[in-house]
Design an enzyme around this catalytic site. Structure first.
Site, PDB file in Angstrom:
ATOM      1  N   HIS A  23      12.472  -5.352  -6.291  1.00  0.00           N
ATOM      2  CA  HIS A  23      10.947  -5.792  -6.411  1.00  0.00           C
ATOM      3  C   HIS A  23      10.635  -5.888  -7.863  1.00  0.00           C
ATOM      4  O   HIS A  23      11.232  -5.520  -8.750  1.00  0.00           O
ATOM      5  CB  HIS A  23      10.054  -4.782  -5.659  1.00  0.00           C
ATOM      6  CG  HIS A  23       9.946  -3.351  -6.286  1.00  0.00           C
ATOM      7  ND1 HIS A  23       8.842  -2.851  -7.032  1.00  0.00           N
ATOM      8  CD2 HIS A  23      11.007  -2.372  -6.271  1.00  0.00           C
ATOM      9  CE1 HIS A  23       9.063  -1.518  -7.480  1.00  0.00           C
ATOM     10  NE2 HIS A  23      10.664  -1.285  -6.858  1.00  0.00           N
TER      11      HIS A  23
ATOM     12  N   ASP B 242      16.592   2.690  -8.287  1.00  0.00           N
ATOM     13  CA  ASP B 242      14.997   2.733  -7.649  1.00  0.00           C
ATOM     14  C   ASP B 242      14.947   3.135  -6.343  1.00  0.00           C
ATOM     15  O   ASP B 242      15.407   2.650  -5.255  1.00  0.00           O
ATOM     16  CB  ASP B 242      14.533   1.125  -7.490  1.00  0.00           C
ATOM     17  CG  ASP B 242      13.229   1.156  -7.183  1.00  0.00           C
ATOM     18  OD1 ASP B 242      12.594   1.891  -6.570  1.00  0.00           O
ATOM     19  OD2 ASP B 242      12.634  -0.104  -7.179  1.00  0.00           O
TER      20      ASP B 242
ATOM     21  N   GLN C 181      12.114   3.394  -1.851  1.00  0.00           N
ATOM     22  CA  GLN C 181      11.913   3.176  -0.431  1.00  0.00           C
ATOM     23  C   GLN C 181      13.271   3.962   0.444  1.00  0.00           C
ATOM     24  O   GLN C 181      13.829   3.452   1.434  1.00  0.00           O
ATOM     25  CB  GLN C 181      12.352   1.599  -0.036  1.00  0.00           C
ATOM     26  CG  GLN C 181      11.315   0.756  -0.515  1.00  0.00           C
ATOM     27  CD  GLN C 181       9.923   1.078   0.124  1.00  0.00           C
ATOM     28  OE1 GLN C 181       9.925   1.424   1.345  1.00  0.00           O
ATOM     29  NE2 GLN C 181       8.860   0.545  -0.404  1.00  0.00           N
TER      30      GLN C 181
ATOM     31  N   LYS D 188       4.781   7.140  -1.359  1.00  0.00           N
ATOM     32  CA  LYS D 188       5.762   6.544  -0.249  1.00  0.00           C
ATOM     33  C   LYS D 188       6.539   7.768   0.512  1.00  0.00           C
ATOM     34  O   LYS D 188       7.198   7.436   1.318  1.00  0.00           O
ATOM     35  CB  LYS D 188       6.380   5.599  -0.986  1.00  0.00           C
ATOM     36  CG  LYS D 188       5.713   4.371  -1.163  1.00  0.00           C
ATOM     37  CD  LYS D 188       6.781   3.266  -1.937  1.00  0.00           C
ATOM     38  CE  LYS D 188       5.553   1.918  -2.120  1.00  0.00           C
ATOM     39  NZ  LYS D 188       6.084   0.915  -2.832  1.00  0.00           N
TER      40      LYS D 188
ATOM     41  N   CYS E 152       6.008  -8.472  -3.139  1.00  0.00           N
ATOM     42  CA  CYS E 152       6.508  -8.169  -4.547  1.00  0.00           C
ATOM     43  C   CYS E 152       7.731  -8.362  -4.669  1.00  0.00           C
ATOM     44  O   CYS E 152       8.631  -7.771  -5.522  1.00  0.00           O
ATOM     45  CB  CYS E 152       6.039  -6.691  -4.933  1.00  0.00           C
ATOM     46  SG  CYS E 152       4.214  -6.579  -5.074  1.00  0.00           S
TER      47      CYS E 152
END
Length: 404
Positions: free
Chosen positions: A120, A197, A200, A223, A361
């Site tokens: 992203h 990252d 998610q 999140k 994104c």
């Protein structure tokens, strides 16, 4: 796993939208918050509110202890060796920018940075800025038509010039679970540092940063069932100690004269100014909620949801799914013939169903598929197969309307 007992902890899920029961499938953008988190925030503001670290009075000491206990809770959950390896930031974007700026100061012209094609924007732009500032070269791992990273191509990109590899653990647009274990191992063989990252991933699959052996791991609080405006950067102690601070200000200093400044120890070297105290404490409560779950069961439940939804959605005429990787979780992105994602998303909202539409994104992913964006249904632990049925039935109703 008792999904209804879990849902009972999220009162927002019981409300209606446009007269319909809410079906919330926008968890990739943000998750809902359990009562334990919202009550903890209320408790802090009504009983404990004070600044941290510098006050000698009782409230400041209570707030400081709560703030640092949240750090220890997160440390235990992610498997970090030391609590001072947990840096509170504003979120994943802030965490990646921190690393990009700080490690960027140690890079030279000709050094190379590797990212993937499925990042992203927050894991693309900071590295492009480093390359512009320091004369480094940005290399990109491609992915195939199913959404799998092409690991052979990654191996070819590695060299003695590679200084950092920064990749997503789980794609927010495709749902792909990347083989970060292999990426970390290969990157370390050429002496490169690795940032993962985890925006998610950490709410969907078990994560242990020590077992992964990553140098950095970044994620956002909102999140993982926590508040907005708070996030975490995990970093290995030795690596963090080598890096210059990201920002200057209070709390990150040891001593200041008008001529020079010496910097504080970890983690405060990277936490300039008054931190998001309530956010950190709320995030600690969110991780206590996560700790109450069996993450392997969460992973299995969400995998079943994805498998069930994938098969059901394919029954909708003209529907194409983008991202069918060998390992994926929590996300299904799709388009229906030439219907615009915004139109589909708007009609689904009128039926009480919250999905995300657009490029998420991740414009390079959309450019690879030559599409403007997708409709994204992203699941969380509190979602059910019955809600998937509601989505599929709604699509069967609205597609003929939009095509007429």
């Amino acid at each position: 796993m008792d999904i209804q007992a879990i849902r009972a902890q999220f009162p927002i899920l019981t409300q209606g939208v446009h007269g319909k029961p809410l079906v919330y499938f926008d968890n990739g953008a943000t998750t809902q918050k359990p009562l334990s988190v919202t009550k903890r925030l209320e408790e802090y503001y009504t009983k404990e509110n004070a600044n941290v670290h510098r006050g000698v009075h009782t409230l400041s000491q209570i707030a400081t202890e709560a703030y640092e206990e949240a750090r220890r809770t997160i440390q235990r959950y992610v498997g970090a060796k030391e609590s001072h390896e947990i840096i509170f930031t504003k979120g994943t974007t802030d965490s990646i920018n921190l690393v990009a700026f700080s490690i960027g100061e140690t890079l030279q012209e000709g050094d190379e940075i590797i990212i993937s094609q499925m990042e992203h924007h927050s894991n693309i732009v900071p590295w492009q800025m480093v390359c512009q500032r320091k004369g480094c070269k940005l290399k990109v791992i491609p992915f195939d038509e199913k959404g799998n990273l092409m690991m052979d191509e990654f191996t070819k990109l590695l060299s003695s010039n590679t200084k950092i590899v920064s990749v997503t653990h789980v794609s927010n647009a495709l749902g792909t679970i990347n083989d970060v274990e292999t990426i970390i191992e290969k990157a370390h063989q050429v002496g490169a540092k690795v940032l993962v990252d985890g925006a998610q991933s950490i709410q969907h699959i078990p994560v242990n940063v020590s077992e992964l052996d990553c140098d950095f791991y970044a994620f956002s609080g909102h999140k993982v069932f926590g508040p907005t405006g708070i996030g975490v950067l995990y970093g290995k102690e030795a690596v963090l100690n080598e890096l210059p601070p990201y920002q200057g200000g209070g709390d990150m200093i040891k001593e200041v004269t008008l001529e020079e400044t010496t910097y504080n120890e970890l983690p405060y070297k990277f936490e300039a100014g008054t931190p998001n105290i309530a956010g950190a404490i709320g995030l600690g409560a969110a991780f206590e909620f996560l700790t109450s779950l069996n993450m392997k069961e969460v992973e299995n439940h969400e995998h079943e949801l994805v498998e069930y939804a994938t098969q059901a959605l394919k029954e909708v005429e003209g529907l194409r799914i983008y991202g069918e990787a060998d390992r994926k979780t929590s996300v299904i992105s799709f388009l229906i013939d030439d219907l615009h994602p915004y139109d589909v998303g708007t009609l689904l909202d009128k039926m009480g169903i919250a999905v995300r539409t657009g490029h998420h994104c991740t414009q390079p992913i959309m450019q690879k598929f030559c599409i403007p964006g997708t409709i994204r249904a992203s699941f969380s632990v509190y979602n059910t197969k019955e809600e998937v049925d509601v989505l599929v039935q709604a699509l069967h109703r609205i597609v003929p309307i939009l095509k007429s």
